[in-house]
Write a protein that holds these residues in place. Structure first.
Motif, PDB file in Angstrom:
ATOM      1  N   PRO A  88     -13.141 -43.828  31.097  1.00 36.10           N
ATOM      2  CA  PRO A  88     -12.454 -45.044  30.720  1.00 36.10           C
ATOM      3  C   PRO A  88     -10.917 -44.795  30.488  1.00 36.10           C
ATOM      4  O   PRO A  88     -10.914 -43.651  29.975  1.00 36.10           O
ATOM      5  CB  PRO A  88     -13.483 -45.720  29.406  1.00 36.10           C
ATOM      6  N   PRO A  89     -10.287 -45.745  30.568  1.00 34.91           N
ATOM      7  CA  PRO A  89      -8.665 -45.658  29.951  1.00 34.91           C
ATOM      8  C   PRO A  89      -8.697 -45.445  28.420  1.00 34.91           C
ATOM      9  O   PRO A  89      -9.474 -45.873  27.794  1.00 34.91           O
ATOM     10  CB  PRO A  89      -8.347 -46.861  30.648  1.00 34.91           C
ATOM     11  N   ASP A  90      -7.596 -44.944  28.145  1.00 34.82           N
ATOM     12  CA  ASP A  90      -7.310 -44.680  26.726  1.00 34.82           C
ATOM     13  C   ASP A  90      -7.182 -45.884  26.060  1.00 34.82           C
ATOM     14  O   ASP A  90      -7.008 -46.002  24.564  1.00 34.82           O
ATOM     15  CB  ASP A  90      -5.725 -44.001  26.569  1.00 34.82           C
ATOM     16  N   SER A  91      -7.031 -47.202  26.681  1.00 33.05           N
ATOM     17  CA  SER A  91      -6.855 -48.550  25.726  1.00 33.05           C
ATOM     18  C   SER A  91      -8.416 -48.438  25.161  1.00 33.05           C
ATOM     19  O   SER A  91      -8.252 -49.018  23.959  1.00 33.05           O
ATOM     20  CB  SER A  91      -6.789 -49.591  26.646  1.00 33.05           C
ATOM     21  N   TYR A  92      -9.385 -48.191  26.013  1.00 37.43           N
ATOM     22  CA  TYR A  92     -10.820 -48.155  25.280  1.00 37.43           C
ATOM     23  C   TYR A  92     -10.627 -46.893  24.131  1.00 37.43           C
ATOM     24  O   TYR A  92     -11.309 -47.277  23.046  1.00 37.43           O
ATOM     25  CB  TYR A  92     -12.007 -47.916  25.997  1.00 37.43           C
ATOM     26  N   GLN A  93     -10.166 -45.774  24.519  1.00 37.46           N
ATOM     27  CA  GLN A  93     -10.131 -44.521  23.813  1.00 37.46           C
ATOM     28  C   GLN A  93      -9.552 -45.044  22.449  1.00 37.46           C
ATOM     29  O   GLN A  93     -10.062 -44.557  21.267  1.00 37.46           O
ATOM     30  CB  GLN A  93      -9.615 -43.552  24.248  1.00 37.46           C
ATOM     31  N   ALA A  94      -8.342 -45.699  22.582  1.00 37.88           N
ATOM     32  CA  ALA A  94      -7.625 -45.987  21.347  1.00 37.88           C
ATOM     33  C   ALA A  94      -8.080 -46.849  20.541  1.00 37.88           C
ATOM     34  O   ALA A  94      -8.059 -46.701  19.232  1.00 37.88           O
ATOM     35  CB  ALA A  94      -6.116 -46.670  21.844  1.00 37.88           C
ATOM     36  N   GLN A  95      -8.833 -47.888  21.220  1.00 37.29           N
ATOM     37  CA  GLN A  95      -9.759 -48.763  20.122  1.00 37.29           C
ATOM     38  C   GLN A  95     -10.583 -48.261  19.431  1.00 37.29           C
ATOM     39  O   GLN A  95     -10.844 -48.430  18.262  1.00 37.29           O
ATOM     40  CB  GLN A  95     -10.137 -50.005  21.120  1.00 37.29           C
ATOM     41  N   ALA A  96     -11.363 -47.114  20.075  1.00 42.45           N
ATOM     42  CA  ALA A  96     -12.306 -46.526  19.431  1.00 42.45           C
ATOM     43  C   ALA A  96     -12.005 -45.563  18.211  1.00 42.45           C
ATOM     44  O   ALA A  96     -12.343 -45.300  17.198  1.00 42.45           O
ATOM     45  CB  ALA A  96     -12.970 -45.642  20.391  1.00 42.45           C
ATOM     46  N   MET A  97     -10.730 -45.066  18.338  1.00 43.66           N
ATOM     47  CA  MET A  97     -10.179 -44.346  17.398  1.00 43.66           C
ATOM     48  C   MET A  97      -9.373 -45.056  16.504  1.00 43.66           C
ATOM     49  O   MET A  97      -9.677 -44.534  15.140  1.00 43.66           O
ATOM     50  CB  MET A  97      -8.778 -43.526  18.144  1.00 43.66           C
ATOM     51  N   VAL A  98      -8.864 -46.336  16.692  1.00 40.52           N
ATOM     52  CA  VAL A  98      -8.799 -47.118  15.572  1.00 40.52           C
ATOM     53  C   VAL A  98     -10.036 -47.653  14.733  1.00 40.52           C
ATOM     54  O   VAL A  98      -9.815 -47.594  13.347  1.00 40.52           O
ATOM     55  CB  VAL A  98      -8.122 -48.571  16.145  1.00 40.52           C
ATOM     56  N   ASP A  99     -10.839 -47.788  15.416  1.00 42.65           N
ATOM     57  CA  ASP A  99     -12.230 -48.071  14.664  1.00 42.65           C
ATOM     58  C   ASP A  99     -12.752 -46.737  13.751  1.00 42.65           C
ATOM     59  O   ASP A  99     -13.387 -47.203  12.533  1.00 42.65           O
ATOM     60  CB  ASP A  99     -13.325 -48.350  15.699  1.00 42.65           C
ATOM     61  N   ILE A 100     -12.548 -45.695  14.203  1.00 38.23           N
ATOM     62  CA  ILE A 100     -13.095 -44.434  13.560  1.00 38.23           C
ATOM     63  C   ILE A 100     -12.069 -44.336  12.050  1.00 38.23           C
ATOM     64  O   ILE A 100     -12.716 -44.002  11.304  1.00 38.23           O
ATOM     65  CB  ILE A 100     -12.807 -43.167  14.380  1.00 38.23           C
ATOM     66  N   VAL A 101     -10.774 -44.519  12.343  1.00 37.73           N
ATOM     67  CA  VAL A 101      -9.824 -44.481  11.274  1.00 37.73           C
ATOM     68  C   VAL A 101     -10.257 -45.292  10.301  1.00 37.73           C
ATOM     69  O   VAL A 101     -10.192 -45.027   8.995  1.00 37.73           O
ATOM     70  CB  VAL A 101      -8.359 -44.488  11.770  1.00 37.73           C
ATOM     71  N   LYS A 102     -10.441 -46.598  10.577  1.00 33.82           N
ATOM     72  CA  LYS A 102     -10.919 -47.567   9.714  1.00 33.82           C
ATOM     73  C   LYS A 102     -12.154 -47.319   8.881  1.00 33.82           C
ATOM     74  O   LYS A 102     -12.138 -47.513   7.924  1.00 33.82           O
ATOM     75  CB  LYS A 102     -10.756 -48.932  10.179  1.00 33.82           C
ATOM     76  N   ALA A 103     -13.229 -46.543   9.824  1.00 34.74           N
ATOM     77  CA  ALA A 103     -14.537 -46.476   9.106  1.00 34.74           C
ATOM     78  C   ALA A 103     -14.240 -45.284   8.091  1.00 34.74           C
ATOM     79  O   ALA A 103     -15.044 -45.371   7.149  1.00 34.74           O
ATOM     80  CB  ALA A 103     -15.410 -46.031  10.475  1.00 34.74           C
ATOM     81  N   LEU A 104     -13.315 -44.544   8.305  1.00 32.11           N
ATOM     82  CA  LEU A 104     -12.912 -43.185   7.417  1.00 32.11           C
ATOM     83  C   LEU A 104     -12.399 -43.839   6.250  1.00 32.11           C
ATOM     84  O   LEU A 104     -12.093 -42.994   5.062  1.00 32.11           O
ATOM     85  CB  LEU A 104     -12.334 -42.304   8.077  1.00 32.11           C
ATOM     86  N   GLY A 105     -11.665 -45.068   6.280  1.00 29.93           N
ATOM     87  CA  GLY A 105     -11.112 -45.586   5.049  1.00 29.93           C
ATOM     88  C   GLY A 105      -9.717 -45.214   5.138  1.00 29.93           C
ATOM     89  O   GLY A 105      -9.056 -45.292   3.880  1.00 29.93           O
TER      90      GLY A 105
END
Length: 880
Positions: A212-229
């Motif tokens: 998958p392109p990094d646009s999906y990966q970037a979205q996943a990483m944004v979600d991770i950062v938010k989940a970590l608070g």
């Protein structure tokens, strides 16, 4: 004669210019490229040894392969050390996939797939030079004017035709190669390039990828950062399309999502200078609160970043969130495990391919001669040295025996992208298979319609494939040639695990599923580290945002009588309320009143009781001796009126302290001025009577009018009725009721605020209520002054005058002090004390008056007798 590279580094700039110019002049591009090719190529004998740094696998249809077998070399050197996992593992995965396809009777039957595999050396410019190998067969050749140095016409062997390319790994390499391959309509399927830029179907229409392109990966990483608070992070990118595009996508998505700020966005140069990574760590420490670092970088750069962090004694400070270039690889964190502890990484969802493990662990120097780089891998993997003719072996290094075995004598772990390399080769094979079935039904081998294979037609078949890949997941492409987004989330853990390493802690498929409870941080801690610009404000504090940085703020306490209305605003509590202890809401202000047990009440009550007892004793005495000459001579009618007024003045003390209510307030209004009015009315009547008697005696012997007891009572009651009528008019205009005064006790500290329950009587209305009594008192004082000149034998006016003088002084002191006092309890106390003083004077005056009233009566009788005798003498003289 030795082989020359297709293009030297000196010709890279020239190549870039030709590539960009070719978009406008695509018709003459093949001709220009061929002239440049021949100009840099050797003559006939060289072509017999062409491409010594590539792998050639013979087949009916040839696929190209691009792999980073070596790392980037130092300045001036194209290639560096060998890359075991990212290079050899991936390249062997393509060879493994080719073996599996060629041995599969159902897929491309009677057709053998061959390959030409090249090393990109992890450098886009070098990969561009190498990729020209794939387009040799498509370039129109006119060799009529070309001669070798000896004057002979060159003998040029027809190169194999590459129908499709598997690769490349890095996005910057894929972009560079894609610009060339699209000109010749050669489809390309990447197994690792994830830059969002490659999703542009207008610029990279022949490019596809099984990741998958990094646009999906970037979205996943944004979600991770938010989940970590976290809400305040830095980004770090390797210079180039992969790193910069990944960070750009992360920044764009985080901006759209909101609630996430970028502290710093740094780049790692393509050719970092000495000390460059130390500078990067120093820059990151300029914002120490941004402990989270989002890193889109190549594994070589990742390793040096971790090493620089260790050198700066920042082990455990930074918490990295790595992209798929980090993934679950061991090479980026080799010897830097403690710095990488807690790092969260992302990798397209994959599975370990058991067939490849069995294939790769059985490779040896004897059975894998087709891999020209395998000997170099062997030396690096087993830390030994192979014997080569004419080359002496360093005695300090171990000699390779050839009996070593992968996994048995060295550490082996399947590289994360192996699955995708296999899926990319199979995707090309399925497309060729479907194409062969449509164009060559029933034919054995490649038919004329597929010789040559038309690139654009093959691309349409590639975009149409849909099959279960090596890991059992579907392999398919969207209209941009991208694979669906499916990621595994890893964390590198060193403690509380059997084998320290990467552990799967979640998945992302359009939404995040993260097991936060399974995460561990530095030292095995379970506590989530912070990466925030500002800590959350405490209860009762509002956020004052820092201009331009929406994730940074200062906390300001809602002071005074303010409460926290929302995250950013403080508001005043209603007037009858005060803020709660944590200032998140308002609570009712406590209501108080003057209590019976209060010192402010006990002293006046004690004095009032003494006064009432004294007054009652006098009244009882008068009643007991009501018919005696002394009581009758004292003017018992006015004396009873005077004692009644004094009694009411003492009695009002209890009403002033009683809990305010409608009835209590009504009696307060009525009795507040009535007691003094009765007292002063009686006193005024007395002083007026004395004054008129003696003034009349100076002028004539005729006695003044209205000096009888009945007349005196009538005058007194008329004076009292004015007060009573005024009070009842007040009742009609403003009915008595209670109010709660919140203004009087509203100090700066709201915890001390109190509402005072009291009757609706202002200070001014209180004085107005007593004003009539003041008029009576002043008038009485005037008469007392006028009566000061009476004969010594008629000294009844003197105690009255003394009382009036001192009463006026008390009143003059009382009024300004009363209005200047803030507290209601103090005002009540002052009022009561004032009344005590007035009553004490009145009582002493009344005692003197009552005590001398008998003398006054006797003297008055004597005066009237003398007056009568004088009149009779005058009448006798007139008759004579």
């Amino acid at each position: 004669m030795t082989y020359l590279p297709l293009f030297s580094l000196d010709h890279q700039v020239r190549m870039f210019r030709v590539l960009s110019w070719s978009n406008c002049h695509s018709t003459i591009w093949p001709r220009l490229l061929w002239i440049l090719w021949v100009w840099l190529s050797p003559c006939s004998s060289v072509h017999q040894h062409s491409h010594p740094h590539s792998i050639k696998i013979l087949g009916d249809i040839t696929l190209g392969g691009l792999f980073p077998v070596h790392a980037r070399g130092p300045a001036g050197v194209p290639c560096g050390e060998i890359k075991k996992e990212k290079g050899i593992h991936r390249m062997e995965a393509m060879l493994y996939a080719l073996d599996q396809i060629n041995s599969d009777p159902e897929l491309l039957p009677n057709i053998t797939l061959g390959a030409r595999i090249l090393d990109t050396c992890s450098r886009d410019t070098y990969a561009l030079e190498q990729s020209l190998t794939f387009v040799q067969a498509l370039i129109q050749k006119d060799t009529s004017d070309i001669r070798c140095s000896n004057g002979e016409q060159p003998i040029i062997r027809k190169p194999e035709r590459v129908v499709g390319v598997i690769g490349a790994s890095g996005s910057s390499v894929s972009i560079m190669v894609a610009n060339v391959l699209r000109l010749f309509e050669i489809p390309q399927i990447s197994y690792a390039s994830t830059a969002p830029e490659l999703s542009d179907n207008n610029r990279y229409d022949f490019f596809s990828r099984v990741v998958p392109p990094d646009s999906y990966q970037a979205q996943a990483m944004v979600d991770i950062v938010k989940a970590l608070g976290w809400n305040y992070v830095s980004t770090l990118a390797s210079e180039g399309n992969y790193g910069e595009s990944g960070v750009d996508a992360f920044v764009q998505i985080s901006r759209e999502a909101g609630g996430l700020c970028i502290a710093q966005s740094l780049k790692i140069p393509r050719e970092p200078k000495l000390g460059e990574f130390d500078k990067i760590i120093k820059r990151l420490m300029e914002t120490p609160n941004a402990r989270g670092v989002i890193i889109f970088a190549h594994e070589d750069d990742i390793k040096q970043v971790l090493e620089a962090a260790r050198k700066s004694n920042l082990t455990g400070h930074f918490k990295f969130v790595g992209s798929d270039s980090w993934g679950a690889k061991s090479s980026p964190i080799l010897d830097q495990e403690d710095v990488a502890e807690g790092a969260v990484t992302i990798l397209p969802k994959r599975a370990s391919i058991e067939g490849f493990d069995q294939y790769f662990t059985t490779r040896s120097l004897e059975n894998n001669r087709r891999n020209i780089w395998f000997a170099e891998f062997w030396e690096d993997d087993f830390r030994c040295k192979l014997t080569r003719p004419g080359i002496k072996i360093d005695p300090e290094k171990k000699k390779c025996t050839g009996e070593e075995r992968i996994s048995r004598d060295s550490h082996y772990e399947q590289e994360g992208k192996v699955q995708f390399v296999i899926d990319a080769v199979y995707a090309m094979a399925h497309a060729l298979h479907n194409m062969h079935q449509d164009l060559c039904p029933g034919a054995t081998g490649v038919c004329d319609k597929m010789d040559p294979v038309e690139g654009r037609l093959l691309l349409s078949y590639i975009h149409s494939v849909n099959f279960n890949g090596s890991a059992g997941t579907a392999v398919l492409f969207n209209e941009n040639g991208d694979a669906p987004g499916r990621y595994d989330i890893f964390q590198y853990q060193m403690t509380n695990t059997t084998n320290p390493g990467y552990r799967v802690i979640g998945q992302w498929t359009n939404n995040l599923r993260l097991s936060v409870e399974e995460m561990q941080w530095t030292g095995g801690s379970r506590q989530m580290p912070d990466s925030v610009c500002s800590l959350p404000c405490r209860s009762g504090e509002r956020k004052k945002m820092v201009k331009g940085v929406p994730c940074c703020w200062h906390c300001e306490l809602c002071d005074g009588y303010q409460f926290q209305a929302d995250e950013f605003n403080c508001e005043m509590c209603p007037f009858d309320m005060r803020p709660s202890p944590n200032r998140t809401a308002c609570r009712p202000t406590p209501i108080i009143k003057l209590e019976w047990h209060s010192p402010w009440a006990m002293i006046p009550l004690f004095l009032a009781i003494l006064g009432i007892l004294a007054t009652l004793s006098v009244i009882i005495t008068f009643i007991r001796f009501n018919d005696t000459p002394i009581v009758r001579a004292a003017g018992r009618e006015l004396s009873y009126v005077l004692l009644t007024g004094i009694f009411l003045i003492y009695l009002i003390t209890f009403l002033m302290i009683a809990e305010p209510g409608t009835v209590v307030c009504a009696f307060r209004r009525l009795l507040l001025g009535l007691g003094m009015c009765i007292t002063y009315s009686a006193m005024l009547t007395k002083t007026n009577r004395i004054y008129r008697i003696f003034e009349q005696g100076k002028k004539s012997v005729t006695p003044p009018k209205f000096i009888s007891p009945t007349s005196q009572l009538m005058i007194t009651f008329i004076l009292i009725s004015v007060q009573v009528v005024g009070v009842f008019i007040w009742f009609g205009v403003m009915p008595p009721h209670t109010i709660v005064d919140y203004e009087e006790q509203r100090p700066p500290n709201p915890d001390l605020a109190r509402g005072i329950l009291k009757c609706d009587m202002s200070d001014l209305s209180l004085i107005c209520c007593l004003s009539y009594s003041i008029v009576l008192m002043v008038t009485c004082t005037v008469y007392a002054v006028k009566s000061r000149g009476v004969p010594e034998t008629f000294n009844e006016a003197k105690p009255i005058g003394f009382t009036m003088y001192t009463t006026c002084i008390v009143w003059l002191a009382f009024v300004p002090i009363f209005f200047g006092t803030a507290q209601s309890t103090e005002k009540v106390e002052l009022d009561l004390i004032h009344r005590m003083l007035v009553k004490s004077h009145l009582r002493s005056d009344s005692s003197g008056v009552l005590g001398e009233e008998h003398t006054l009566k006797n003297k008055e009788s004597l005066f009237l007798g003398l007056l009568k005798k004088s009149i009779q003498t005058d009448c006798l003289e007139k008759t004579k």
